[in-house]
Design an enzyme around this catalytic site. Structure first.
Site, PDB file in Angstrom:
ATOM      1  N   ASP A 158       0.816  -1.213   0.000  1.00 44.96           N
ATOM      2  CA  ASP A 158       0.000   0.000   0.000  1.00 44.96           C
ATOM      3  C   ASP A 158       0.850   1.264   0.000  1.00 44.96           C
ATOM      4  O   ASP A 158       0.475   2.272  -0.603  1.00 44.96           O
ATOM      5  CB  ASP A 158      -0.923   0.012   1.223  1.00 44.96           C
ATOM      6  N   GLY A 159       1.990   1.216   0.673  1.00 40.99           N
ATOM      7  CA  GLY A 159       2.873   2.381   0.674  1.00 40.99           C
ATOM      8  C   GLY A 159       3.332   2.738  -0.722  1.00 40.99           C
ATOM      9  O   GLY A 159       3.370   3.916  -1.096  1.00 40.99           O
ATOM     10  N   ASP A 173      -3.405  13.592  21.810  1.00 37.49           N
ATOM     11  CA  ASP A 173      -2.156  13.266  21.121  1.00 37.49           C
ATOM     12  C   ASP A 173      -2.176  13.796  19.703  1.00 37.49           C
ATOM     13  O   ASP A 173      -1.132  14.059  19.105  1.00 37.49           O
ATOM     14  CB  ASP A 173      -1.934  11.756  21.087  1.00 37.49           C
ATOM     15  N   ALA A 199      -6.299   9.670  20.991  1.00 37.51           N
ATOM     16  CA  ALA A 199      -6.135   9.674  22.444  1.00 37.51           C
ATOM     17  C   ALA A 199      -6.613  10.987  23.063  1.00 37.51           C
ATOM     18  O   ALA A 199      -5.854  11.701  23.711  1.00 37.51           O
ATOM     19  CB  ALA A 199      -4.674   9.417  22.812  1.00 37.51           C
TER      20      ALA A 199
END
Length: 257
Positions: free
Chosen positions: A45-46, A146, A181
């Site tokens: 996928d990258g 985060d 988060a």
């Protein structure tokens, strides 16, 4: 597409992908991306995302084959099947990337496209403080977290889903807004937005609590404001084998236990 399409084979740097490229090119011929009818990236996928960033403006359909670790956007690699027949039977999935514009502390601006997601992340041990505006209207006064991301439907099964964001059906004309988060507001879990929504992230304390932004793999550090919207100018077409098309893959992700 022509009966015998001109194919441009592109491969990641792995040995398996390079060997497959050589075999495919010997069997079907090989063309430059500009002269091809279809692009065929070989990798994970990258590498697919890398191909879309490099060649997405050419308007060529893309039929990827998995020769990497993750291959959600790829078809199975089968060297014993007729690739021309697979291309003739392939089903299209039309994707629009996100356009990201980031302003940094130094006053510079940078733009990038994201076919998966745009993510804001804290740069230090201290939580980020981010305000969120939608279409110019403040919706979250201060998100302590985060980070936070915006995802396309195609990217909603990746980082977004790992962060407990929603999986979006392909063609739903929506994007996902998902906190990473979150500490305050503690109960906020994000939102599903119309695809034409303009999302603006404002970094409220950029000096004490610096934040970076990443559009797919392109990172910009020390940002103070980031604006994200779905592109109306750019669209790419991915091709998939009918028995395992992208829409079915996204649906199946919601029933994995």
């Amino acid at each position: 597409m022509a009966m015998s399409p001109r194919i441009a084979f592109l491969a990641s740097n792995t040995e398996a992908a390079q060997q497959a490229r050589a075999q495919m090119a010997a069997r079907y011929g090989d063309h430059k991306p500009d002269a091809a009818d279809v692009l065929c990236p070989l990798g994970g996928d990258g590498f697919m995302l890398q191909t879309l960033h490099r060649h997405g403006d050419k308007g060529k359909p893309v039929f990827g084959m998995k020769l990497g670790t993750v291959g959600f956007l790829m078809n199975h690699y089968r060297d014993d099947d007729d690739l021309v027949e697979r291309l003739a039977l392939a089903e299209p999935a039309h994707l629009r990337p996100l356009e990201m514009l980031a302003l940094t502390e130094s006053g510079t601006s940078t733009g990038s496209l994201a076919y998966n997601d745009v993510s804001m992340l804290r740069q230090t041990r201290q939580a980020a403080h981010i305000g969120i505006d939608l279409n110019g209207q403040q919706r979250v006064e201060e998100l302590i977290c985060d980070g936070v991301l915006v995802s396309t439907p195609a990217g909603s099964t990746a980082y977004n889903y790992s962060a407990r964001g929603p999986i979006l059906p392909l063609g739903s004309n929506t994007i996902a807004l998902t906190p990473l988060a979150p500490y305050r507001p503690r109960r906020w879990r994000g939102a599903i937005l119309k695809a034409d929504t303009e999302v603006c992230f404002r970094v409220l304390d950029p000096y004490k609590r610096p934040v970076s932004v990443t559009a797919d793999s392109h990172e910009t550090r020390d940002v103070v404001e980031v604006t994200i919207r779905e592109s109306r100018q750019r669209q790419v077409t991915l091709l998939f084998d009918p028995e395992h098309n992208l829409e079915e893959r996204i649906l199946s992700e919601q029933f994995e236990f």
